[in-house]
Design a protein around this motif. Sequence first.
Motif, PDB file in Angstrom:
ATOM      1  N   TYR A  18       0.854  -1.190   0.000  1.00  0.00           N
ATOM      2  CA  TYR A  18       0.000   0.000   0.000  1.00  0.00           C
ATOM      3  C   TYR A  18       0.885   1.235   0.000  1.00  0.00           C
ATOM      4  CZ  TYR A  18      -4.220  -2.708   0.806  1.00  0.00           C
ATOM      5  OH  TYR A  18      -5.262  -3.564   0.653  1.00  0.00           O
ATOM      6  N   LEU A  19       0.567   2.166  -0.882  1.00  0.00           N
ATOM      7  CA  LEU A  19       1.329   3.417  -0.939  1.00  0.00           C
ATOM      8  C   LEU A  19       0.377   4.589  -0.835  1.00  0.00           C
ATOM      9  CD1 LEU A  19       3.814   2.735  -3.912  1.00  0.00           C
ATOM     10  CD2 LEU A  19       4.320   2.639  -1.467  1.00  0.00           C
ATOM     11  N   LEU A  20       0.883   5.675  -0.293  1.00  0.00           N
ATOM     12  CA  LEU A  20       0.080   6.888  -0.184  1.00  0.00           C
ATOM     13  C   LEU A  20       0.217   7.658  -1.495  1.00  0.00           C
ATOM     14  CD1 LEU A  20      -1.571   7.862   2.211  1.00  0.00           C
ATOM     15  CD2 LEU A  20       0.302   9.419   2.784  1.00  0.00           C
ATOM     16  N   LYS A  21      -0.934   7.875  -2.181  1.00  0.00           N
ATOM     17  CA  LYS A  21      -0.875   8.608  -3.458  1.00  0.00           C
ATOM     18  C   LYS A  21      -1.960   9.659  -3.454  1.00  0.00           C
ATOM     19  CE  LYS A  21       1.263   5.611  -6.886  1.00  0.00           C
ATOM     20  NZ  LYS A  21       1.052   4.692  -8.002  1.00  0.00           N
ATOM     21  N   GLY A  22      -1.562  10.931  -3.502  1.00  0.00           N
ATOM     22  CA  GLY A  22      -2.528  12.028  -3.505  1.00  0.00           C
ATOM     23  C   GLY A  22      -3.482  11.964  -2.317  1.00  0.00           C
ATOM     24  N   GLY A  23      -2.950  11.632  -1.147  1.00  0.00           N
ATOM     25  CA  GLY A  23      -3.766  11.606   0.069  1.00  0.00           C
ATOM     26  C   GLY A  23      -4.542  10.304   0.250  1.00  0.00           C
ATOM     27  N   GLU A  24      -4.475   9.429  -0.748  1.00  0.00           N
ATOM     28  CA  GLU A  24      -5.204   8.150  -0.653  1.00  0.00           C
ATOM     29  C   GLU A  24      -4.222   6.991  -0.526  1.00  0.00           C
ATOM     30  OE1 GLU A  24      -8.564   6.799  -3.258  1.00  0.00           O
ATOM     31  OE2 GLU A  24      -8.233   8.831  -4.016  1.00  0.00           O
ATOM     32  N   THR A  25      -4.647   5.965   0.160  1.00  0.00           N
ATOM     33  CA  THR A  25      -3.808   4.774   0.241  1.00  0.00           C
ATOM     34  C   THR A  25      -4.233   3.808  -0.860  1.00  0.00           C
ATOM     35  OG1 THR A  25      -3.783   5.072   2.616  1.00  0.00           O
ATOM     36  CG2 THR A  25      -2.971   2.982   1.806  1.00  0.00           C
ATOM     37  N   VAL A  26      -3.308   3.515  -1.755  1.00  0.00           N
ATOM     38  CA  VAL A  26      -3.669   2.603  -2.850  1.00  0.00           C
ATOM     39  C   VAL A  26      -2.711   1.417  -2.876  1.00  0.00           C
ATOM     40  CG1 VAL A  26      -4.734   4.319  -4.393  1.00  0.00           C
ATOM     41  CG2 VAL A  26      -2.279   3.937  -4.477  1.00  0.00           C
ATOM     42  N   TRP A  27      -3.236   0.288  -3.306  1.00  0.00           N
ATOM     43  CA  TRP A  27      -2.420  -0.911  -3.437  1.00  0.00           C
ATOM     44  C   TRP A  27      -1.661  -0.857  -4.764  1.00  0.00           C
ATOM     45  CZ3 TRP A  27      -0.343  -4.838  -0.954  1.00  0.00           C
ATOM     46  CH2 TRP A  27       0.170  -5.909  -1.696  1.00  0.00           C
ATOM     47  N   VAL A  28      -0.356  -1.115  -4.708  1.00  0.00           N
ATOM     48  CA  VAL A  28       0.440  -1.141  -5.949  1.00  0.00           C
ATOM     49  C   VAL A  28       1.085  -2.522  -6.069  1.00  0.00           C
ATOM     50  CG1 VAL A  28       2.373  -0.096  -7.212  1.00  0.00           C
ATOM     51  CG2 VAL A  28       0.904   1.333  -5.772  1.00  0.00           C
ATOM     52  N   ASP A  29       0.779  -3.215  -7.150  1.00  0.00           N
ATOM     53  CA  ASP A  29       1.359  -4.549  -7.376  1.00  0.00           C
ATOM     54  C   ASP A  29       2.873  -4.476  -7.516  1.00  0.00           C
ATOM     55  OD1 ASP A  29      -1.040  -5.910  -7.440  1.00  0.00           O
ATOM     56  OD2 ASP A  29      -1.194  -5.911  -9.634  1.00  0.00           O
ATOM     57  N   GLY A  30       3.566  -5.441  -6.978  1.00  0.00           N
ATOM     58  CA  GLY A  30       5.000  -5.603  -7.248  1.00  0.00           C
ATOM     59  C   GLY A  30       5.184  -6.398  -8.536  1.00  0.00           C
ATOM     60  N   PRO A  31       6.426  -6.549  -8.979  1.00  0.00           N
ATOM     61  CA  PRO A  31       6.680  -7.192 -10.276  1.00  0.00           C
ATOM     62  C   PRO A  31       6.197  -8.650 -10.351  1.00  0.00           C
ATOM     63  CG  PRO A  31       8.730  -6.726  -9.106  1.00  0.00           C
ATOM     64  CD  PRO A  31       7.659  -6.039  -8.350  1.00  0.00           C
ATOM     65  N   LEU A  32       6.276  -9.371  -9.242  1.00  0.00           N
ATOM     66  CA  LEU A  32       5.844 -10.772  -9.274  1.00  0.00           C
ATOM     67  C   LEU A  32       4.319 -10.848  -9.439  1.00  0.00           C
ATOM     68  CD1 LEU A  32       6.647 -13.763  -9.000  1.00  0.00           C
ATOM     69  CD2 LEU A  32       6.373 -13.528  -6.523  1.00  0.00           C
ATOM     70  N   THR A  33       3.616 -10.021  -8.708  1.00  0.00           N
ATOM     71  CA  THR A  33       2.152 -10.003  -8.796  1.00  0.00           C
ATOM     72  C   THR A  33       1.717  -9.581 -10.200  1.00  0.00           C
ATOM     73  OG1 THR A  33       2.099  -9.411  -6.471  1.00  0.00           O
ATOM     74  CG2 THR A  33       0.079  -9.037  -7.729  1.00  0.00           C
ATOM     75  N   ARG A  34       2.406  -8.570 -10.734  1.00  0.00           N
ATOM     76  CA  ARG A  34       2.064  -8.114 -12.096  1.00  0.00           C
ATOM     77  C   ARG A  34       2.242  -9.256 -13.086  1.00  0.00           C
ATOM     78  NH1 ARG A  34       4.446  -3.239 -10.998  1.00  0.00           N
ATOM     79  NH2 ARG A  34       6.389  -3.812 -11.997  1.00  0.00           N
ATOM     80  N   ALA A  35       3.342  -9.982 -12.934  1.00  0.00           N
ATOM     81  CA  ALA A  35       3.619 -11.082 -13.870  1.00  0.00           C
ATOM     82  C   ALA A  35       2.551 -12.168 -13.749  1.00  0.00           C
ATOM     83  CB  ALA A  35       5.015 -11.657 -13.612  1.00  0.00           C
ATOM     84  N   VAL A  36       2.128 -12.481 -12.516  1.00  0.00           N
ATOM     85  CA  VAL A  36       1.093 -13.514 -12.346  1.00  0.00           C
ATOM     86  C   VAL A  36      -0.220 -13.040 -12.973  1.00  0.00           C
ATOM     87  CG1 VAL A  36      -0.285 -14.801 -10.660  1.00  0.00           C
ATOM     88  CG2 VAL A  36       2.163 -14.500 -10.276  1.00  0.00           C
ATOM     89  N   ARG A  37      -0.585 -11.791 -12.704  1.00  0.00           N
ATOM     90  CA  ARG A  37      -1.862 -11.282 -13.255  1.00  0.00           C
ATOM     91  C   ARG A  37      -1.852 -11.280 -14.785  1.00  0.00           C
ATOM     92  NH1 ARG A  37      -4.743  -9.028  -8.932  1.00  0.00           N
ATOM     93  NH2 ARG A  37      -3.539  -7.712  -7.535  1.00  0.00           N
ATOM     94  N   GLU A  38      -0.674 -10.906 -15.366  1.00  0.00           N
ATOM     95  CA  GLU A  38      -0.607 -10.744 -16.832  1.00  0.00           C
ATOM     96  C   GLU A  38      -0.298 -12.048 -17.559  1.00  0.00           C
ATOM     97  OE1 GLU A  38       2.609  -8.085 -17.614  1.00  0.00           O
ATOM     98  OE2 GLU A  38       1.666  -6.410 -16.574  1.00  0.00           O
ATOM     99  N   GLY A  39       0.075 -13.081 -16.819  1.00  0.00           N
ATOM    100  CA  GLY A  39       0.539 -14.294 -17.499  1.00  0.00           C
ATOM    101  C   GLY A  39       1.878 -14.032 -18.171  1.00  0.00           C
ATOM    102  N   ALA A  40       2.749 -13.324 -17.458  1.00  0.00           N
ATOM    103  CA  ALA A  40       4.061 -12.952 -18.020  1.00  0.00           C
ATOM    104  C   ALA A  40       5.150 -13.838 -17.423  1.00  0.00           C
ATOM    105  CB  ALA A  40       4.344 -11.482 -17.698  1.00  0.00           C
ATOM    106  N   ILE A  41       6.389 -13.571 -17.823  1.00  0.00           N
ATOM    107  CA  ILE A  41       7.534 -14.282 -17.249  1.00  0.00           C
ATOM    108  C   ILE A  41       8.174 -13.368 -16.209  1.00  0.00           C
ATOM    109  CG2 ILE A  41       9.846 -15.192 -17.753  1.00  0.00           C
ATOM    110  CD1 ILE A  41       8.682 -16.106 -20.486  1.00  0.00           C
TER     111      ILE A  41
END
Length: 266
Positions: free
Chosen positions: A77-100
């Motif tokens: 979770y990162l603070l962005k413009g006063g809001e807390t938002v979840w930001v995927d790390g590279p491993l999560t991004r790869a799993v979601r996208e079906g990437a390597i």
Amino acid sequence: MDGTLIEGGAAPFYLPQGDECDVFAAAHRACLPLLLKGPTGCGKTRFVAHMAARLGRALHTVSCHDDLSAADLIGRYLLKGGETVWVDGPLTRAVREGAICYLDEVVEARKDVAVVLHPLTDDRRILPIDRTGEELHAGPGFMLVASYNPGYQNILKTLKPSTRQRFVALEFGFPSPMLELSVVCRESGLDEDRARLLIRIAGKLRGLKGQDLDEGVSTRLVVYAATLIARGMGFDRAVEVAMIEPLTDEADVKRGLADLVAALAG
Ligand SMILES: Nc1ncnc2c1ncn2[C@@H]1O[C@H](COP(=O)(O)OP(=O)(O)OP(=O)(O)O)[C@@H](O)[C@H]1O
């Protein structure tokens, strides 16, 4: 994309040492993770980039270091413009996208990384994200590739059997002189005669591994030397700055290497 290999020039240039392209493609088709073992600068990263392109998969590369934690791979979770938002790390991004996802020097990472990798690298293929309560199931396109250099003599930093036995593994070495000649000429634009001499020098320097040197000179450094020469630097100076200085800090070892090079270069 069904795992069929794309031929052609779109992929980054890579000259195979053996059947590693077939093994990679087979592991991808079978949804198995792959471990690449080998010395620094022998072509592992280039190989993964080449294969990702040929399989039509995006590639997320992470250079692991001793402070790299599971959260760095999964996200936070990162603070962005006063809001807390979840930001995927590279491993999560790869799993979601079906990437390597390529974890370079995985042994360097903190211990909690292994905990994340285990359910993802066995037949469960799941990535639990505790912070969001999600549990991602990796699709057929996703593949985890990790590398490490067994040559670094650090007893504390080795993969546990329970981690390494989750991977299909390939061992890499330096390319044969003929193959390395093609790589060096292609990468640097240097003529064959001078490239051949650089490779003879590299061969001799590699022979000193374990005596005066911890690690043999990498193909990467031979490409550096060749590139400097192709761009006008004198041969001896290029060898010194690209193939001797990076290997050692010890003055007498450097002198010995320079003498050896002088004898070879005539
Ligand atoms: N078989 C090959 N085909 C094409 N280029 C190669 C090959 N082997 C080595 N190279 C060259 O060597 C350089 C270094 O290779 P690479 O970055 O893939 O090394 P590495 O094994 O991943 O090293 P590290 O473990 O330090 O990350 C590449 O940029 C490329 O110029």
